[in-house]
Design a protein around this motif. Structure first.
Motif, PDB file in Angstrom:
ATOM      1  N   THR A   1       0.837  -1.195   0.000  1.00  0.00           N
ATOM      2  CA  THR A   1       0.000   0.000   0.000  1.00  0.00           C
ATOM      3  C   THR A   1       0.878   1.253   0.000  1.00  0.00           C
ATOM      4  N   ASP A   2       0.338   2.342  -0.558  1.00  0.00           N
ATOM      5  CA  ASP A   2       1.080   3.603  -0.611  1.00  0.00           C
ATOM      6  C   ASP A   2       0.183   4.748  -0.176  1.00  0.00           C
ATOM      7  N   GLU A   3       0.692   5.981  -0.319  1.00  0.00           N
ATOM      8  CA  GLU A   3      -0.058   7.138   0.178  1.00  0.00           C
ATOM      9  C   GLU A   3      -1.356   7.371  -0.589  1.00  0.00           C
ATOM     10  N   LYS A   4      -1.486   6.814  -1.777  1.00  0.00           N
ATOM     11  CA  LYS A   4      -2.727   6.973  -2.544  1.00  0.00           C
ATOM     12  C   LYS A   4      -3.683   5.801  -2.322  1.00  0.00           C
ATOM     13  N   HIS A   5      -3.208   4.805  -1.604  1.00  0.00           N
ATOM     14  CA  HIS A   5      -4.034   3.627  -1.333  1.00  0.00           C
ATOM     15  C   HIS A   5      -3.838   3.250   0.137  1.00  0.00           C
ATOM     16  N   MET A   6      -4.323   4.119   1.006  1.00  0.00           N
ATOM     17  CA  MET A   6      -4.155   3.928   2.443  1.00  0.00           C
ATOM     18  C   MET A   6      -5.278   3.069   3.001  1.00  0.00           C
ATOM     19  N   VAL A   7      -4.896   2.084   3.787  1.00  0.00           N
ATOM     20  CA  VAL A   7      -5.882   1.187   4.379  1.00  0.00           C
ATOM     21  C   VAL A   7      -5.798   1.284   5.899  1.00  0.00           C
ATOM     22  N   PHE A   8      -6.945   1.318   6.538  1.00  0.00           N
ATOM     23  CA  PHE A   8      -7.028   1.400   7.987  1.00  0.00           C
ATOM     24  C   PHE A   8      -7.742   0.153   8.505  1.00  0.00           C
ATOM     25  N   ILE A   9      -7.124  -0.497   9.486  1.00  0.00           N
ATOM     26  CA  ILE A   9      -7.669  -1.742  10.024  1.00  0.00           C
ATOM     27  C   ILE A   9      -7.889  -1.564  11.519  1.00  0.00           C
ATOM     28  N   GLU A  10      -9.081  -1.864  11.979  1.00  0.00           N
ATOM     29  CA  GLU A  10      -9.389  -1.779  13.402  1.00  0.00           C
ATOM     30  C   GLU A  10     -10.070  -3.054  13.864  1.00  0.00           C
ATOM     31  N   ARG A  11      -9.827  -3.407  15.111  1.00  0.00           N
ATOM     32  CA  ARG A  11     -10.537  -4.532  15.715  1.00  0.00           C
ATOM     33  C   ARG A  11     -11.842  -4.019  16.306  1.00  0.00           C
ATOM     34  N   VAL A  12     -12.918  -4.684  15.962  1.00  0.00           N
ATOM     35  CA  VAL A  12     -14.217  -4.393  16.555  1.00  0.00           C
ATOM     36  C   VAL A  12     -14.766  -5.730  17.050  1.00  0.00           C
ATOM     37  N   GLU A  13     -14.572  -5.995  18.345  1.00  0.00           N
ATOM     38  CA  GLU A  13     -14.925  -7.279  18.940  1.00  0.00           C
ATOM     39  C   GLU A  13     -14.213  -8.417  18.210  1.00  0.00           C
ATOM     40  N   ASP A  14     -14.972  -9.310  17.544  1.00  0.00           N
ATOM     41  CA  ASP A  14     -14.323 -10.446  16.888  1.00  0.00           C
ATOM     42  C   ASP A  14     -14.137 -10.225  15.394  1.00  0.00           C
ATOM     43  N   GLU A  15     -14.161  -8.973  14.955  1.00  0.00           N
ATOM     44  CA  GLU A  15     -14.038  -8.655  13.537  1.00  0.00           C
ATOM     45  C   GLU A  15     -12.936  -7.631  13.292  1.00  0.00           C
ATOM     46  N   TYR A  16     -12.465  -7.617  12.043  1.00  0.00           N
ATOM     47  CA  TYR A  16     -11.625  -6.531  11.563  1.00  0.00           C
ATOM     48  C   TYR A  16     -12.503  -5.611  10.728  1.00  0.00           C
ATOM     49  N   TYR A  17     -12.467  -4.342  11.054  1.00  0.00           N
ATOM     50  CA  TYR A  17     -13.130  -3.336  10.216  1.00  0.00           C
ATOM     51  C   TYR A  17     -12.043  -2.737   9.329  1.00  0.00           C
ATOM     52  N   VAL A  18     -12.210  -2.870   8.027  1.00  0.00           N
ATOM     53  CA  VAL A  18     -11.203  -2.424   7.065  1.00  0.00           C
ATOM     54  C   VAL A  18     -11.781  -1.290   6.225  1.00  0.00           C
ATOM     55  N   ARG A  19     -11.032  -0.193   6.148  1.00  0.00           N
ATOM     56  CA  ARG A  19     -11.480   0.949   5.348  1.00  0.00           C
ATOM     57  C   ARG A  19     -10.325   1.426   4.482  1.00  0.00           C
ATOM     58  N   VAL A  20     -10.612   1.672   3.215  1.00  0.00           N
ATOM     59  CA  VAL A  20      -9.602   2.179   2.290  1.00  0.00           C
ATOM     60  C   VAL A  20      -9.972   3.612   1.920  1.00  0.00           C
ATOM     61  N   GLU A  21      -9.015   4.535   2.127  1.00  0.00           N
ATOM     62  CA  GLU A  21      -9.241   5.921   1.722  1.00  0.00           C
ATOM     63  C   GLU A  21      -8.999   6.015   0.219  1.00  0.00           C
ATOM     64  N   HIS A  22     -10.082   6.104  -0.527  1.00  0.00           N
ATOM     65  CA  HIS A  22      -9.932   6.060  -1.984  1.00  0.00           C
ATOM     66  C   HIS A  22     -11.186   6.587  -2.647  1.00  0.00           C
ATOM     67  N   HIS A  23     -11.018   7.139  -3.844  1.00  0.00           N
ATOM     68  CA  HIS A  23     -12.163   7.547  -4.647  1.00  0.00           C
ATOM     69  C   HIS A  23     -13.067   6.347  -4.908  1.00  0.00           C
ATOM     70  N   MET A  24     -14.361   6.583  -4.978  1.00  0.00           N
ATOM     71  CA  MET A  24     -15.302   5.516  -5.330  1.00  0.00           C
ATOM     72  C   MET A  24     -16.257   6.044  -6.393  1.00  0.00           C
ATOM     73  N   THR A  25     -15.681   6.543  -7.486  1.00  0.00           N
ATOM     74  CA  THR A  25     -16.475   7.035  -8.604  1.00  0.00           C
ATOM     75  C   THR A  25     -16.648   5.920  -9.624  1.00  0.00           C
ATOM     76  N   LYS A  26     -17.444   6.165 -10.627  1.00  0.00           N
ATOM     77  CA  LYS A  26     -17.652   5.152 -11.665  1.00  0.00           C
ATOM     78  C   LYS A  26     -16.393   4.926 -12.484  1.00  0.00           C
ATOM     79  N   GLN A  27     -15.496   5.889 -12.488  1.00  0.00           N
ATOM     80  CA  GLN A  27     -14.275   5.763 -13.267  1.00  0.00           C
ATOM     81  C   GLN A  27     -13.100   5.223 -12.441  1.00  0.00           C
ATOM     82  N   HIS A  28     -13.138   5.445 -11.136  1.00  0.00           N
ATOM     83  CA  HIS A  28     -11.998   5.093 -10.297  1.00  0.00           C
ATOM     84  C   HIS A  28     -12.508   4.611  -8.940  1.00  0.00           C
ATOM     85  N   TYR A  29     -12.302   3.337  -8.647  1.00  0.00           N
ATOM     86  CA  TYR A  29     -12.884   2.783  -7.426  1.00  0.00           C
ATOM     87  C   TYR A  29     -12.142   1.521  -6.973  1.00  0.00           C
TER      88      TYR A  29
END
Length: 223
Positions: free
Chosen positions: A117-145
């Motif tokens: 991963t790099d600065e344009k594809h940053m991923v954040f992982i957190e523990r929430v009880e027995d799960e991992y919550y994963v979030r990617v900071e990224h555009h989610m447009t029809k052209q780029h997602y």
């Protein structure tokens, strides 16, 4: 399709199975001169013969055309060796545990090579009880997602398919997850080991202030 079975492939398979040209010809129902023409590049087998040829050699038509024999070998059931194929035409995602010959819309697909991963594809992982919550900071447009996020352990894979204009996030049961992968439709496959991610206490990624600083950096990058 821009590929076809070559004489070199037929010759290699014939010799591997210890067939003479005459023996192979008899099995297919052609002359040995025809086999010789194929193997010397002076002709090609008719498309109707590809399936019979494949059955004789124990390979698929796709393998014949690609020239790559697929070995159906159990790779210790280690899902960390997983391969992902993404069709550039329809976006279809195909998962394989080992070597495979994959085609979609007439395109021979190659396995995606995961990058860190790099600065344009940053991923954040957190523990929430027995799960991992994963979030990617990224555009989610029809052209780029982000097309999908996957969580991989040694014996299983969990995958969430994402769509444009949605959120680039997913939740996965921890279940020994060791790696997070996600696919950007423009930049390809990215990977992060969980122990190096936001969940890593040893490098203070669980620190709230550190996480906030990283999130602020991502917001500046993506507006």
């Amino acid at each position: 399709m821009n590929q076809y079975v070559t004489g070199a492939v037929i010759k290699e398979l014939r010799e591997k199975h210890h067939f003479t040209q005459a023996e192979l010809a008899d099995k297919i129902g052609v002359s040995d001169k025809t086999i010789s023409k194929w193997e010397t590049g002076k002709g090609y087998p008719d498309i109707s013969l590809l399936e019979p040829i494949g059955k004789i050699f124990g390979v698929s038509v796709t393998e014949l055309i690609s020239g790559n024999a697929v070995k159906n070998v159990n790779v210790s059931a280690n899902m960390l060796r997983s391969k992902f194929y993404v069709c550039p035409v329809c976006g279809n995602v195909i998962h394989s545990m080992g070597e495979a010959v994959i085609q979609c819309h007439g395109v021979m697909l190659m396995p995606c090579q995961a990058e860190e991963t790099d600065e344009k594809h940053m991923v954040f992982i957190e523990r929430v009880e027995d799960e991992y919550y994963v979030r990617v900071e990224h555009h989610m447009t029809k052209q780029h997602y982000i097309s999908f996020i996957a969580a991989v352990s040694t014996d299983r894979i969990q995958m969430t398919k994402l769509y444009p204009e949605g959120n680039a996030e997913a939740r996965f049961k921890i279940n020994g997850v060791r790696r997070i992968l996600f696919y950007c439709n423009k930049d390809g496959l990215y990977s992060m080991d969980v122990m190096r991610g936001i969940d890593n206490k040893e490098v203070s990624y669980d620190d709230v202030e550190e996480r906030r600083r990283l999130e602020e950096t991502a917001k500046k990058l993506f507006g």
